[in-house]
Design a protein around this motif. Structure first.
Motif, PDB file in Angstrom:
ATOM      1  N   ASP A  10      14.741 -29.973  21.813  1.00  0.00           N
ATOM      2  CA  ASP A  10      15.246 -30.855  20.753  1.00  0.00           C
ATOM      3  C   ASP A  10      15.375 -32.246  21.345  1.00  0.00           C
ATOM      4  OD1 ASP A  10      16.753 -32.252  18.858  1.00  0.00           O
ATOM      5  OD2 ASP A  10      17.917 -30.482  18.319  1.00  0.00           O
ATOM      6  N   ARG A  12      15.962 -35.132  19.800  1.00  0.00           N
ATOM      7  CA  ARG A  12      16.724 -36.099  19.007  1.00  0.00           C
ATOM      8  C   ARG A  12      17.842 -36.735  19.833  1.00  0.00           C
ATOM      9  NH1 ARG A  12      19.082 -32.790  14.450  1.00  0.00           N
ATOM     10  NH2 ARG A  12      19.153 -31.223  16.105  1.00  0.00           N
ATOM     11  N   TRP A  17      22.320 -34.779  16.825  1.00  0.00           N
ATOM     12  CA  TRP A  17      22.805 -33.420  17.053  1.00  0.00           C
ATOM     13  C   TRP A  17      24.173 -33.242  16.409  1.00  0.00           C
ATOM     14  CZ3 TRP A  17      21.932 -34.086  22.990  1.00  0.00           C
ATOM     15  CH2 TRP A  17      20.559 -34.066  23.275  1.00  0.00           C
ATOM     16  N   ILE A  22      22.498 -28.281  15.875  1.00  0.00           N
ATOM     17  CA  ILE A  22      21.473 -27.917  16.852  1.00  0.00           C
ATOM     18  C   ILE A  22      21.077 -26.453  16.661  1.00  0.00           C
ATOM     19  CG2 ILE A  22      22.260 -29.588  18.576  1.00  0.00           C
ATOM     20  CD1 ILE A  22      23.549 -27.119  20.049  1.00  0.00           C
ATOM     21  N   SER A  26      18.422 -23.813  22.124  1.00  0.00           N
ATOM     22  CA  SER A  26      17.351 -24.788  22.356  1.00  0.00           C
ATOM     23  C   SER A  26      17.760 -25.713  23.507  1.00  0.00           C
ATOM     24  CB  SER A  26      17.066 -25.591  21.087  1.00  0.00           C
ATOM     25  OG  SER A  26      18.192 -26.365  20.717  1.00  0.00           O
ATOM     26  N   ALA A  88      13.163 -31.395  12.350  1.00  0.00           N
ATOM     27  CA  ALA A  88      14.338 -30.563  12.094  1.00  0.00           C
ATOM     28  C   ALA A  88      14.629 -30.413  10.608  1.00  0.00           C
ATOM     29  CB  ALA A  88      15.557 -31.141  12.812  1.00  0.00           C
TER      30      ALA A  88
END
Length: 103
Positions: A10, A12, A17, A22, A26, A88
């Motif tokens: 992830d 981002r 988050w 989330i 991950s 996402a």
């Protein structure tokens, strides 16, 4: 799309988050800051989790940053890295469960 969370990076921002949540399990490795400057530790952080021939996926919010991060990782020899198309927001619509994230 059914991907094991442990195969997802992830990329981002931490603020994303916190806002969106989330995927439990991950790997949270931010790709770039708000101004778009690439995290200088991004590639080395990914190398600590995955080998260059491991299959794994990049996820950002809308798949814009993941395209850039994918090219960067490929440039550094990652062969089986892919992106979660749509990011996402789209991934959640396909049934992925995002959990609350706290710093």
């Amino acid at each position: 799309m059914n991907i094991q969370n442990s195969k997802i990076v992830d990329i981002r921002l931490p603020s994303e988050w916190l806002e969106f949540g989330i995927l439990n399990g991950s790997h949270l490795i931010t790709y770039a800051n708000l101004s778009g400057k690439v995290n200088p530790l991004f590639v080395s952080s990914v190398e600590k989790v995955f080998k260059k021939d491991d299959e794994f996926y990049l996820m950002c919010a809308t798949a814009t940053r993941s395209k850039e991060a994918l090219k960067l990782l490929q440039k550094h020899g990652f062969k089986a890295v892919k992106e979660i198309r749509g990011g996402a927001y789209y991934y959640e619509k396909t049934g992925a469960k995002f959990d609350k994230f706290d710093l």
